[in-house]
Design an enzyme around this catalytic site. Structure first.
Site, PDB file in Angstrom:
ATOM      1  N   ASP A  83       0.398   5.303  -0.023  1.00  0.00           N
ATOM      2  CA  ASP A  83      -0.529   6.355   0.391  1.00  0.00           C
ATOM      3  C   ASP A  83      -0.029   7.687   0.130  1.00  0.00           C
ATOM      4  O   ASP A  83       1.008   7.892   1.047  1.00  0.00           O
ATOM      5  CB  ASP A  83      -1.224   5.963   1.625  1.00  0.00           C
ATOM      6  CG  ASP A  83      -2.523   6.434   1.467  1.00  0.00           C
ATOM      7  OD1 ASP A  83      -2.767   7.761   1.385  1.00  0.00           O
ATOM      8  OD2 ASP A  83      -3.535   5.755   1.572  1.00  0.00           O
ATOM      9  N   ASP A 131       0.860  -1.064  -0.154  1.00  0.00           N
ATOM     10  CA  ASP A 131      -0.048   0.112   0.024  1.00  0.00           C
ATOM     11  C   ASP A 131       0.749   1.238  -0.016  1.00  0.00           C
ATOM     12  O   ASP A 131       1.674   1.490   1.174  1.00  0.00           O
ATOM     13  CB  ASP A 131      -0.936  -0.018   1.167  1.00  0.00           C
ATOM     14  CG  ASP A 131      -1.798   1.192   1.450  1.00  0.00           C
ATOM     15  OD1 ASP A 131      -2.257   1.825   0.264  1.00  0.00           O
ATOM     16  OD2 ASP A 131      -2.094   1.810   2.729  1.00  0.00           O
ATOM     17  N   ASP A 146       3.331   1.161   3.322  1.00  0.00           N
ATOM     18  CA  ASP A 146       2.939   0.948   4.779  1.00  0.00           C
ATOM     19  C   ASP A 146       3.252  -0.567   5.106  1.00  0.00           C
ATOM     20  O   ASP A 146       2.676  -1.403   4.586  1.00  0.00           O
ATOM     21  CB  ASP A 146       1.479   1.255   4.518  1.00  0.00           C
ATOM     22  CG  ASP A 146       0.784   1.223   6.281  1.00  0.00           C
ATOM     23  OD1 ASP A 146       1.481   0.446   6.985  1.00  0.00           O
ATOM     24  OD2 ASP A 146      -0.409   1.629   6.245  1.00  0.00           O
TER      25      ASP A 146
END
Ligand SMILES: [Zn+2]
Ligand SMILES: [Zn+2]
Length: 373
Positions: free
Chosen positions: A97, A95, A281
């Site tokens: 972001d 992930d 992450d």
């Protein structure tokens, strides 16, 4: 969220799921996956199984979920409680972001909504109207956020293919539907790794915890020949390219590094790793029981679609992930920041009634910056 806003979002989402069945498909090995969904203003339903596309479409039309999820893990019994599922393996997922990238632009497009009085302000620690500190932050990511996230995806893909033997065609990149990207790795040597091993893998990818000795530096009598060569593979090579700048400067820079001493080297190493490590992450990658937003489904934080990025560099989420209708709708908008969707500019709006296309209305209502009039 107000009753008529929820009704409007549900109608819009239902329309999308009705008209875009082509975009939302069950993943392969469907029967081994756990699915889950959430409805507007309600909790999560998990531990369900779905047989095929038809059953998925039925679930969407019946429940009109705000968000739909599917496990990266494969289980013998996906619909049983976690301890009885019998975990087999899981795809590797990353992930990335924009909110985790510490970008300067962020403060220009983050809005605080006061939970006490609903006042909207731009980047403050307390409400400008009632001084409450109960603020909800909403970000309208900009092009810079998206470009910076793409750069991290490219870094990650390079590390996966160059260092970890992952085939490029087994890396699939999806826009998350809000502020970043999900990177899926299929059929890799990592399928069966547990949580702890995945955590070690994230340290490697983020270039965390590197020690000077790995790069040739020692507390006493460092040896010039132990320093990395410019062409080396892996982190030694990436480190040297960043620190030397060019092949011809290697010798001079090594002399400087040795002269500056061990603790200065450690500092350089920390600075370099913050720059060249991929900013993923780690908690997402190491969680082997997580359910992830289903590709093709809508993200209720934005009304945009989680969509496969065929050509990442050219991908523009604000035109390619916006699928909701053009039908005009009246809203009261309180969105002090301009945004762009489908090549059209909206806002800023200061608590005013406007007539705008459904896709833009949904975007603002999802971010609690507008309400149906
Ligand atoms: Zn307030
Ligand atoms: Zn930004």
């Amino acid at each position: 969220m107000q009753e008529n806003d929820i009704k409007f979002l549900e109608d819009s989402f239902k329309n999308y799921y009705f008209e875009h069945f082509d975009l939302i498909r069950v993943p392969h090995r469907t029967s081994e996956r756990e699915f889950g969904f959430q409805k507007f203003n309600s909790g999560m339903t998990r531990h369900i199984t779905i047989k095929d596309d038809k059953e998925l479409h039925l679930l969407l039309m019946k429940n009109i979920p705000s968000d739909v999820y599917c496990s990266n893990a494969y289980y013998s019994f996906p619909n049983l409680p976690m301890s009885e599922k019998d975990w087999k393996e899981a795809d590797l997922i990353f992930d990335i972001d924009a909110k985790d990238l510490n970008l300067k632009c962020r403060e220009n497009h983050t809005i605080s909504k006061c939970n006490e009085c609903n006042e909207i302000s731009i980047t403050s620690k307390y409400c400008s109207n009632c001084n409450s500190i109960k603020l909800e932050k909403k970000s309208l990511p900009c092009k810079n956020c998206i470009d910076a996230s793409k750069a991290e995806v490219i870094k990650l893909s390079k590390i996966l293919t160059e260092d970890l033997d992952v085939q490029q065609n087994n890396i699939h990149v999806y826009f998350s539907g809000n502020e970043g990207f999900h990177v899926y790795v299929f059929n890799s040597q990592f399928q069966q790794l547990g949580s702890r091993e995945r955590s070690e893998l994230t340290d490697y990818i983020m270039f965390n915890g590197a020690i000077p000795e790995t790069f040739g530096m020692k507390k006493f009598k460092p040896n010039r020949s132990s320093f990395p060569d410019f062409e080396e593979k892996g982190w030694r090579g990436r480190f040297s390219k960043d620190v030397y700048g060019s092949k011809s400067k290697r010798s001079k820079i090594i002399s400087e590094l040795i002269a500056n001493g061990y603790s200065s080297f450690q500092k350089t190493l920390d600075e370099v790793s913050a720059k060249i490590g991929a900013k993923i992450d780690p908690n997402v990658t190491m969680d082997i029981h997580r359910i992830f937003r289903l590709p093709g489904s809508l993200n209720s934080k934005s009304g945009l679609t989680k969509i496969f990025c065929d050509d990442l560099l050219k991908f523009d989420p604000y035109s390619q992930a916006s699928f909701l209708s053009e039908n005009l709708v009246d809203v009261v908008a309180n969105c002090p920041i301009e945004f762009k969707l489908k090549s059209r500019k909206f806002g800023p709006y200061f608590n005013e009634k406007v007539s705008i296309p459904t896709y833009a209305a949904v975007y603002m209502i999802c971010k609690k910056l507008a309400s149906i009039y």
